[in-house]
Write a protein that holds these residues in place. Structure first.
Motif, PDB file in Angstrom:
ATOM      1  N   ILE A  62     -35.779 -41.174 -34.164  1.00  0.00           N
ATOM      2  CA  ILE A  62     -36.944 -40.803 -35.122  1.00  0.00           C
ATOM      3  C   ILE A  62     -37.789 -41.993 -35.296  1.00  0.00           C
ATOM      4  CG2 ILE A  62     -37.254 -40.087 -37.464  1.00  0.00           C
ATOM      5  CD1 ILE A  62     -34.791 -38.272 -37.246  1.00  0.00           C
ATOM      6  N   THR A  63     -39.107 -41.790 -35.258  1.00  0.00           N
ATOM      7  CA  THR A  63     -39.963 -42.891 -35.859  1.00  0.00           C
ATOM      8  C   THR A  63     -40.219 -42.824 -37.241  1.00  0.00           C
ATOM      9  OG1 THR A  63     -41.811 -41.176 -35.051  1.00  0.00           O
ATOM     10  CG2 THR A  63     -41.352 -43.034 -33.600  1.00  0.00           C
ATOM     11  N   PHE A  64     -39.981 -44.058 -38.016  1.00  0.00           N
ATOM     12  CA  PHE A  64     -40.227 -43.819 -39.401  1.00  0.00           C
ATOM     13  C   PHE A  64     -41.323 -44.965 -39.885  1.00  0.00           C
ATOM     14  CE2 PHE A  64     -38.862 -44.465 -43.810  1.00  0.00           C
ATOM     15  CZ  PHE A  64     -38.407 -43.207 -44.048  1.00  0.00           C
ATOM     16  N   ASP A  65     -41.853 -44.489 -41.031  1.00  0.00           N
ATOM     17  CA  ASP A  65     -42.845 -45.437 -41.845  1.00  0.00           C
ATOM     18  C   ASP A  65     -42.628 -45.638 -43.111  1.00  0.00           C
ATOM     19  OD1 ASP A  65     -45.137 -46.508 -42.621  1.00  0.00           O
ATOM     20  OD2 ASP A  65     -46.660 -45.089 -41.914  1.00  0.00           O
ATOM     21  N   LEU A  66     -42.241 -46.924 -43.649  1.00  0.00           N
ATOM     22  CA  LEU A  66     -41.865 -47.407 -44.813  1.00  0.00           C
ATOM     23  C   LEU A  66     -42.992 -47.210 -45.846  1.00  0.00           C
ATOM     24  CD1 LEU A  66     -40.050 -50.399 -43.963  1.00  0.00           C
ATOM     25  CD2 LEU A  66     -38.860 -48.257 -45.043  1.00  0.00           C
ATOM     26  N   SER A  67     -44.239 -47.194 -45.322  1.00  0.00           N
ATOM     27  CA  SER A  67     -45.391 -47.013 -46.244  1.00  0.00           C
ATOM     28  C   SER A  67     -45.592 -45.852 -46.919  1.00  0.00           C
ATOM     29  CB  SER A  67     -46.617 -47.466 -45.584  1.00  0.00           C
ATOM     30  OG  SER A  67     -47.056 -46.756 -44.610  1.00  0.00           O
ATOM     31  N   ILE A  68     -45.126 -44.737 -45.972  1.00  0.00           N
ATOM     32  CA  ILE A  68     -45.294 -43.262 -46.613  1.00  0.00           C
ATOM     33  C   ILE A  68     -43.894 -42.729 -47.061  1.00  0.00           C
ATOM     34  CG2 ILE A  68     -47.550 -42.946 -45.519  1.00  0.00           C
ATOM     35  CD1 ILE A  68     -45.734 -41.326 -43.220  1.00  0.00           C
ATOM     36  N   ASN A  69     -42.708 -43.299 -46.603  1.00  0.00           N
ATOM     37  CA  ASN A  69     -41.511 -43.074 -46.828  1.00  0.00           C
ATOM     38  C   ASN A  69     -40.927 -42.027 -46.069  1.00  0.00           C
ATOM     39  OD1 ASN A  69     -38.702 -43.837 -48.122  1.00  0.00           O
ATOM     40  ND2 ASN A  69     -39.278 -42.415 -49.645  1.00  0.00           N
ATOM     41  N   LYS A  70     -41.388 -41.793 -44.882  1.00  0.00           N
ATOM     42  CA  LYS A  70     -41.351 -40.370 -44.041  1.00  0.00           C
ATOM     43  C   LYS A  70     -41.392 -40.964 -42.569  1.00  0.00           C
ATOM     44  CE  LYS A  70     -43.688 -37.329 -47.187  1.00  0.00           C
ATOM     45  NZ  LYS A  70     -44.678 -36.044 -47.372  1.00  0.00           N
ATOM     46  N   ALA A  71     -40.701 -39.808 -41.973  1.00  0.00           N
ATOM     47  CA  ALA A  71     -40.794 -40.028 -40.591  1.00  0.00           C
ATOM     48  C   ALA A  71     -42.146 -39.674 -39.954  1.00  0.00           C
ATOM     49  CB  ALA A  71     -39.887 -38.750 -40.039  1.00  0.00           C
ATOM     50  N   VAL A  72     -42.482 -40.516 -38.996  1.00  0.00           N
ATOM     51  CA  VAL A  72     -43.787 -40.187 -38.395  1.00  0.00           C
ATOM     52  C   VAL A  72     -43.960 -39.179 -37.294  1.00  0.00           C
ATOM     53  CG1 VAL A  72     -45.774 -41.481 -36.995  1.00  0.00           C
ATOM     54  CG2 VAL A  72     -44.574 -42.653 -39.029  1.00  0.00           C
ATOM     55  N   VAL A  73     -44.430 -38.002 -37.538  1.00  0.00           N
ATOM     56  CA  VAL A  73     -44.208 -36.967 -36.492  1.00  0.00           C
ATOM     57  C   VAL A  73     -45.818 -36.481 -36.110  1.00  0.00           C
ATOM     58  CG1 VAL A  73     -42.200 -36.015 -37.798  1.00  0.00           C
ATOM     59  CG2 VAL A  73     -44.451 -35.291 -38.525  1.00  0.00           C
ATOM     60  N   ARG A  74     -45.541 -35.981 -34.930  1.00  0.00           N
ATOM     61  CA  ARG A  74     -46.607 -35.132 -34.223  1.00  0.00           C
ATOM     62  C   ARG A  74     -48.021 -36.040 -34.142  1.00  0.00           C
ATOM     63  NH1 ARG A  74     -44.470 -30.473 -33.018  1.00  0.00           N
ATOM     64  NH2 ARG A  74     -42.756 -29.653 -34.311  1.00  0.00           N
ATOM     65  N   CYS A  75     -48.018 -37.046 -33.668  1.00  0.00           N
ATOM     66  CA  CYS A  75     -48.872 -37.799 -33.566  1.00  0.00           C
ATOM     67  C   CYS A  75     -50.056 -37.132 -32.436  1.00  0.00           C
ATOM     68  CB  CYS A  75     -48.733 -39.464 -33.205  1.00  0.00           C
ATOM     69  SG  CYS A  75     -47.714 -40.236 -34.439  1.00  0.00           S
ATOM     70  N   LYS A  76     -51.421 -37.324 -32.482  1.00  0.00           N
ATOM     71  CA  LYS A  76     -52.015 -36.594 -31.597  1.00  0.00           C
ATOM     72  C   LYS A  76     -52.554 -37.526 -30.408  1.00  0.00           C
ATOM     73  CE  LYS A  76     -54.216 -33.936 -35.249  1.00  0.00           C
ATOM     74  NZ  LYS A  76     -55.232 -33.551 -35.750  1.00  0.00           N
ATOM     75  N   ASN A  77     -52.150 -38.713 -30.367  1.00  0.00           N
ATOM     76  CA  ASN A  77     -52.469 -39.507 -29.079  1.00  0.00           C
ATOM     77  C   ASN A  77     -51.309 -39.501 -27.837  1.00  0.00           C
ATOM     78  OD1 ASN A  77     -50.489 -40.962 -30.597  1.00  0.00           O
ATOM     79  ND2 ASN A  77     -51.469 -42.999 -30.230  1.00  0.00           N
ATOM     80  N   GLY A  78     -50.403 -38.460 -28.108  1.00  0.00           N
ATOM     81  CA  GLY A  78     -49.419 -38.635 -27.125  1.00  0.00           C
ATOM     82  C   GLY A  78     -49.756 -37.260 -26.114  1.00  0.00           C
ATOM     83  N   SER A  79     -48.946 -37.478 -24.908  1.00  0.00           N
ATOM     84  CA  SER A  79     -49.115 -36.710 -23.635  1.00  0.00           C
ATOM     85  C   SER A  79     -48.266 -35.580 -23.929  1.00  0.00           C
ATOM     86  CB  SER A  79     -49.080 -37.129 -22.505  1.00  0.00           C
ATOM     87  OG  SER A  79     -47.613 -37.785 -22.460  1.00  0.00           O
TER      88      SER A  79
END
Length: 246
Positions: A62-79
């Motif tokens: 899981i990718t996690f972002d401390l600044s939002i205190n949440k997992a980073v999900v469903r980014c639109k720049n992936g294939s």
């Protein structure tokens, strides 16, 4: 000339920002299948591709972002997910990123969900994302780390702090431990949480652990064997058991 230099710097800055890694670290979550088999209402099943390993599985990377205190999900720049790109590591995915839920599945939806949720945010190519998780699972070798300190899946009660200590002795970082309902009215070891740097190669001390990780002072380490899996209409039961190949 100065204006052109400033404009070029701005463009490069925007490109760098667009390509920046949008998270701070990974959670590598390793699941003990014995806990799932014991506690699942529907039992556990042999996946359609055959027996998985008698070891900890990758459950999530899981990718996690401390600044939002949440997992980073469903980014639109992936294939988009492409199962064919996993040919080189399919055998290892079957053995170590397995799905033993019933009814039996082929695993593809599990991997597709992982990629579409977190892999697309990792900045890695699809093959590299899954291979990184598999290699980290192998490097952690949690089952051996526990065994080295006398902690074995044998129905006995073990100190939760000793479980953490055993893993830290091998990896130099302290894991999170998640439990679920177990036999004898006790809680049982279910999952190990490890934190990984954005390079997808290096274990780090967890900057933050999920607040829901809760275990009592002592937990059961439930046994797990391949014969515990239900083989009903899943596949040809003569398939050989897996061996470590990565």
């Amino acid at each position: 000339m100065a204006r052109r230099t400033i404009l070029l710097s701005l463009i490069l800055g925007l490109l760098a920002a667009a390509n920046a890694v949008p998270f701070d670290f990974y959670y590598l979550i390793l699941m003990w299948p014995g806990a799932y088999c014991e506690d699942s209402d529907n039992g556990c099943c042999v996946p359609k591709y055959g027996y998985p390993s008698e070891d900890f599985f990758v459950r999530s990377f899981i990718t996690f972002d401390l600044s939002i205190n949440k997992a980073v999900v469903r980014c639109k720049n992936g294939s988009p997910f492409d199962y064919n790109k996993l040919d080189k590591i399919e055998n290892n995915l079957n053995h170590y990123w397995s799905n033993i839920k019933c009814p039996a599945t082929d695993g593809v939806n599990t991997w597709k969900s992982a990629w579409n949720s977190y892999g697309v945010c990792s900045g890695l190519k699809q093959l590299d994302y899954f291979n990184a998780a598999l290699q980290l699972r192998k490097q952690a070798d949690v089952l051996s780390a526990l065994s080295d300190q006398g902690i074995k899946p044998d129905y006995k009660l073990y100190s939760t702090e000793k479980i953490k200590w055993a893993v830290s002795q091998k990896l130099g970082v302290t894991p999170g431990v998640q439990c679920r309902d177990g036999p004898f009215g006790k809680k049982q070891l279910n999952e190990i949480y490890l934190c990984v740097d954005t390079d997808a190669k290096t274990f780090i001390e967890c900057p933050k652990l999920p607040p829901g990780l809760q275990c009592p002072a002592e937990v059961v380490f439930h046994p797990y064997f391949s014969w515990m899996l239900n083989t009903t209409s899943a596949f040809d039961a003569n398939i050989l058991l897996p061996t470590e190949t990565i």
